[in-house]
Design an enzyme around this catalytic site. Structure first.
Site, PDB file in Angstrom:
ATOM      1  N   ARG A  50      24.606  35.395  46.297  1.00 34.74           N
ATOM      2  CA  ARG A  50      25.009  35.648  44.886  1.00 34.74           C
ATOM      3  C   ARG A  50      24.447  34.887  43.760  1.00 34.74           C
ATOM      4  O   ARG A  50      24.987  33.313  44.059  1.00 34.74           O
ATOM      5  CB  ARG A  50      26.645  35.768  45.036  1.00 34.74           C
ATOM      6  CG  ARG A  50      27.098  36.235  43.723  1.00 34.74           C
ATOM      7  CD  ARG A  50      28.658  36.180  43.734  1.00 34.74           C
ATOM      8  NE  ARG A  50      28.956  36.654  42.703  1.00 34.74           N
ATOM      9  CZ  ARG A  50      30.138  36.308  41.968  1.00 34.74           C
ATOM     10  NH1 ARG A  50      30.764  35.106  42.526  1.00 34.74           N
ATOM     11  NH2 ARG A  50      30.475  36.599  40.690  1.00 34.74           N
TER      12      ARG A  50
ATOM     13  N   GLU B 227      31.334  43.262  47.966  1.00 38.08           N
ATOM     14  CA  GLU B 227      30.321  42.596  47.485  1.00 38.08           C
ATOM     15  C   GLU B 227      29.251  42.013  48.639  1.00 38.08           C
ATOM     16  O   GLU B 227      28.151  41.916  48.639  1.00 38.08           O
ATOM     17  CB  GLU B 227      30.582  41.708  46.434  1.00 38.08           C
ATOM     18  CG  GLU B 227      31.317  42.324  45.274  1.00 38.08           C
ATOM     19  CD  GLU B 227      32.018  41.379  44.246  1.00 38.08           C
ATOM     20  OE1 GLU B 227      33.261  41.014  44.624  1.00 38.08           O
ATOM     21  OE2 GLU B 227      31.503  41.055  43.277  1.00 38.08           O
TER      22      GLU B 227
ATOM     23  N   GLU C 266      42.622  48.098  44.055  1.00 36.98           N
ATOM     24  CA  GLU C 266      42.947  48.645  45.207  1.00 36.98           C
ATOM     25  C   GLU C 266      44.325  48.644  45.787  1.00 36.98           C
ATOM     26  O   GLU C 266      44.736  49.126  46.423  1.00 36.98           O
ATOM     27  CB  GLU C 266      42.353  47.641  46.146  1.00 36.98           C
ATOM     28  CG  GLU C 266      40.557  48.032  46.233  1.00 36.98           C
ATOM     29  CD  GLU C 266      39.758  46.920  46.814  1.00 36.98           C
ATOM     30  OE1 GLU C 266      40.280  46.262  47.998  1.00 36.98           O
ATOM     31  OE2 GLU C 266      38.764  46.507  46.267  1.00 36.98           O
ATOM     32  N   ASN C 267      45.190  47.662  45.075  1.00 39.27           N
ATOM     33  CA  ASN C 267      46.555  47.535  45.780  1.00 39.27           C
ATOM     34  C   ASN C 267      47.604  47.905  44.682  1.00 39.27           C
ATOM     35  O   ASN C 267      48.809  47.974  45.086  1.00 39.27           O
ATOM     36  CB  ASN C 267      46.654  45.980  45.977  1.00 39.27           C
ATOM     37  CG  ASN C 267      45.785  45.639  47.044  1.00 39.27           C
ATOM     38  OD1 ASN C 267      45.891  46.059  48.147  1.00 39.27           O
ATOM     39  ND2 ASN C 267      44.850  44.424  46.685  1.00 39.27           N
TER      40      ASN C 267
ATOM     41  N   ARG D 210      41.553  35.591  31.171  1.00 42.80           N
ATOM     42  CA  ARG D 210      40.287  35.797  30.006  1.00 42.80           C
ATOM     43  C   ARG D 210      41.046  36.745  29.126  1.00 42.80           C
ATOM     44  O   ARG D 210      41.765  37.847  29.650  1.00 42.80           O
ATOM     45  CB  ARG D 210      39.110  36.284  30.781  1.00 42.80           C
ATOM     46  CG  ARG D 210      38.456  35.034  31.306  1.00 42.80           C
ATOM     47  CD  ARG D 210      37.194  35.334  31.734  1.00 42.80           C
ATOM     48  NE  ARG D 210      37.133  34.837  33.341  1.00 42.80           N
ATOM     49  CZ  ARG D 210      36.358  35.602  34.072  1.00 42.80           C
ATOM     50  NH1 ARG D 210      35.789  36.897  33.823  1.00 42.80           N
ATOM     51  NH2 ARG D 210      36.218  35.163  35.463  1.00 42.80           N
TER      52      ARG D 210
ATOM     53  N   ASN E 225      28.044  32.686  48.489  1.00 43.39           N
ATOM     54  CA  ASN E 225      28.587  32.886  47.341  1.00 43.39           C
ATOM     55  C   ASN E 225      29.280  31.412  46.946  1.00 43.39           C
ATOM     56  O   ASN E 225      30.265  30.945  47.406  1.00 43.39           O
ATOM     57  CB  ASN E 225      29.741  33.829  47.272  1.00 43.39           C
ATOM     58  CG  ASN E 225      30.108  33.935  45.877  1.00 43.39           C
ATOM     59  OD1 ASN E 225      29.922  33.151  45.109  1.00 43.39           O
ATOM     60  ND2 ASN E 225      31.210  34.951  45.741  1.00 43.39           N
TER      61      ASN E 225
ATOM     62  N   HIS F 174      29.681  41.345  37.820  1.00 48.35           N
ATOM     63  CA  HIS F 174      30.284  42.288  38.938  1.00 48.35           C
ATOM     64  C   HIS F 174      29.421  43.490  39.256  1.00 48.35           C
ATOM     65  O   HIS F 174      29.998  44.340  39.935  1.00 48.35           O
ATOM     66  CB  HIS F 174      31.734  42.889  38.371  1.00 48.35           C
ATOM     67  CG  HIS F 174      32.931  41.742  38.230  1.00 48.35           C
ATOM     68  ND1 HIS F 174      33.921  42.047  37.125  1.00 48.35           N
ATOM     69  CD2 HIS F 174      33.072  40.841  38.688  1.00 48.35           C
ATOM     70  CE1 HIS F 174      34.618  41.312  37.104  1.00 48.35           C
ATOM     71  NE2 HIS F 174      34.277  40.388  38.244  1.00 48.35           N
TER      72      HIS F 174
HETATM   73  P1  ADP Z   1      38.963  37.710  42.036  1.00 46.89           P
HETATM   74  O1  ADP Z   1      37.729  38.290  43.228  1.00 46.89           O
HETATM   75  O2  ADP Z   1      38.152  38.401  40.761  1.00 46.89           O
HETATM   76  O3  ADP Z   1      39.379  36.329  42.214  1.00 46.89           O
HETATM   77  P2  ADP Z   1      40.545  39.937  43.382  1.00 46.89           P
HETATM   78  O4  ADP Z   1      39.620  41.111  43.231  1.00 46.89           O
HETATM   79  O5  ADP Z   1      40.556  39.323  44.787  1.00 46.89           O
HETATM   80  O6  ADP Z   1      40.003  38.921  42.496  1.00 46.89           O
HETATM   81  O7  ADP Z   1      41.887  40.162  43.012  1.00 46.89           O
HETATM   82  C1  ADP Z   1      43.172  39.148  42.803  1.00 46.89           C
HETATM   83  C2  ADP Z   1      44.171  39.866  42.057  1.00 46.89           C
HETATM   84  O8  ADP Z   1      44.542  41.088  42.849  1.00 46.89           O
HETATM   85  C3  ADP Z   1      45.298  38.849  42.140  1.00 46.89           C
HETATM   86  O9  ADP Z   1      45.531  37.927  40.825  1.00 46.89           O
HETATM   87  C4  ADP Z   1      46.637  39.891  41.857  1.00 46.89           C
HETATM   88  O10 ADP Z   1      46.937  40.087  40.624  1.00 46.89           O
HETATM   89  C5  ADP Z   1      45.717  41.123  42.566  1.00 46.89           C
HETATM   90  N1  ADP Z   1      46.632  41.617  43.827  1.00 46.89           N
HETATM   91  C6  ADP Z   1      46.356  41.283  45.015  1.00 46.89           C
HETATM   92  N2  ADP Z   1      46.806  42.058  45.995  1.00 46.89           N
HETATM   93  C7  ADP Z   1      47.841  42.632  45.023  1.00 46.89           C
HETATM   94  C8  ADP Z   1      48.824  43.747  45.577  1.00 46.89           C
HETATM   95  N3  ADP Z   1      49.242  44.006  46.817  1.00 46.89           N
HETATM   96  N4  ADP Z   1      49.453  44.113  44.444  1.00 46.89           N
HETATM   97  C9  ADP Z   1      49.142  44.045  43.030  1.00 46.89           C
HETATM   98  N5  ADP Z   1      48.199  43.178  42.920  1.00 46.89           N
HETATM   99  C10 ADP Z   1      47.617  42.589  43.848  1.00 46.89           C
END
Ligand code: ADP
Length: 410
Positions: A99, A392, A341-342, A249, A15, A188
């Site tokens: 990717r 991914e 997820e979190n 964004r 990627n 995505h």
């Molecule tokens: P990308 O791949 O678009 O850079 P990710 O899917 O890795 O992003 O997501 C990153 C974002 O996930 C972080 O900016 C944060 O806002 C959120 N994040 C990560 N871990 C947590 C958590 N434990 N609780 C809440 N938000 C989280």
């Protein structure tokens, strides 16, 4: 294809961004990940490579010091893999999967890369100026390293190619739109494809049987409506700027705001681009784009963080409602990526109030932290609400391997 190539079962997934390369080496026969890593700040003095072998019991390794370009980055990656006995010259390596962000109208499937394919990816640079050039650089560098190896492009836009014309077109003059390839492509896609399929599995059904709303909430964020395994609408458009409120964004905005910024605020085209892509969304609203920090500020009584959160959730709800209407019948709403997820509070807030649509979240299930796909709706809910971690890289490897070997892997 030679017998050796047919037996080879490893796929290197690359990627390539403008200043970083993320990579994973997977074994598709074993269904295992052999190594993961990243080279960041390419082109700067302070470049860093972090390599984690996942076999052989050796720990994470780091290198720092200038990595001048993508060729040097990939050479360093190759050396690290070599050090683990996983070198790129191994006959076990079946292909490299890349990717590629924008595949335009032409690339709707994983595609074996040749000069003509590269030229077409190049022709799409005007619609993906930030991404496609870096993806191309990664491909050319990998080709130089292993000219004999199949290299496969997996496009972020591909999964959305099934959108009907009425969802993909903007309501603007058709001649102008067609002349400049202006339409909604969506992004995505690899994540939406993977997550919607895994959601069907979680429900014990085949993808053809289920209608799913996928909410990919990372730093970039997008929603999709997937009917029977095929995307019928998605929130990102010509570029990844449209749709949900994101980390930096704006998502949906009246396009007249851009005229106003130029005519009244005296901003240049580039200023507006930077404002909407880098200084908007959560960061523009409250100064933070990390949901953890925003939640911490809300808990401490910060009103600006609370408003940013409310705007984020309001937009999310509007898309859930819109895609519910687009699909007619919904079997599952699924959250994925970093926030999805979190962040249990985001999931709870997005679903609260949608009980009339058969949607609800069970507080205890929602609070569980796990890396596994799981349901968070109450037992016997009419519509499932789920969390399915995205992957991914695995999806790119799966599609790459299927193309070069003719074998499926799940
Ligand atoms: P990308 O791949 O678009 O850079 P990710 O899917 O890795 O992003 O997501 C990153 C974002 O996930 C972080 O900016 C944060 O806002 C959120 N994040 C990560 N871990 C947590 C958590 N434990 N609780 C809440 N938000 C989280």
């Amino acid at each position: 294809m030679t017998a050796a190539a047919r037996d080879a079962s490893r796929v290197l997934v690359l990627n390539s961004g403008s200043s970083s390369v993320k990579y994973q080496l997977l074994d598709m026969r074993e269904g295992s990940r052999l190594a993961v890593g990243l080279v960041e700040r390419i082109g700067e003095e302070t470049s860093r490579l972090v390599h984690t072998p996942l076999v052989g019991g050796t720990g994470q390794r780091e290198r720092s010091g200038a990595v001048p370009d993508h060729a040097a980055a990939l050479k360093a990656v190759a050396e690290e893999l070599d050090g683990d006995g996983l070198g790129l010259d191994s006959p076990e390596l079946a292909a490299i999967g890349h990717r590629v962000v924008h595949g335009g109208l032409r690339f709707t499937e994983p595609t074996l890369i040749d000069e003509e394919v590269l030229a077409e990816i190049e022709r799409l640079v005007p619609v993906a100026p930030l991404h496609n050039p870096a993806n191309l650089l990664g491909i050319r560098t990998a080709q130089a390293l292993r000219p004999d190896l199949p290299q496969v492009a997996v496009f972020d836009t591909a999964f959305h190619a099934t959108m009907p014309e009425y969802a993909a077109r903007y309501a603007i003059d058709v001649t102008t739109a067609d002349a400049h390839r202006i339409r909604r492509y969506g992004f995505h896609g690899t994540s939406h494809a993977y997550v919607s399929r895994r959601t069907a599995e979680l429900l014990g059904k085949s993808p053809e049987e289920v209608n799913v709303i996928v909410l990919h909430l990372g730093n970039g964020a997008s929603a999709s409506a997937v009917r029977g395994g095929r995307c019928v609408d998605t929130s990102m458009g010509l570029t990844p700027l449209e749709g949900l409120v994101m980390g930096t964004r704006s998502g949906d905005i009246d396009p007249a705001v851009t005229f106003h910024l130029k005519r009244v605020a005296g901003m240049s085209e580039d200023d507006v681009d930077v404002l909407l892509n880098k200084k908007s969304g959560l960061v523009g609203l409250c100064g933070d784009n990390d949901m953890r920090e925003i939640r911490r500020r809300i808990d401490a009584g910060d009103q600006q963080a609370l408003l940013a959160f409310e705007i984020y959730i309001h937009r999310l709800k509007k898309y859930i409602g819109a895609y519910y209407a687009v699909l007619g019948r919904v079997d599952a709403v699924v959250f994925t990526a970093g926030v999805g997820e979190n962040a249990a509070p985001v999931r709870e807030a997005a679903i609260t109030g949608l009980e009339e649509l058969g949607l609800a979240v069970d507080g205890d299930l929602n609070a569980v932290r796990s890396g596994e796909p799981r349901l968070i709706s109450p037992a016997h809910a009419r519509v499932a609400v789920a969390v399915v971690p995205t992957d991914e890289e695995l999806e790119i490897a799966r599609q790459t391997y299927a193309l070069v070997s003719g074998r499926e892997y799940d």
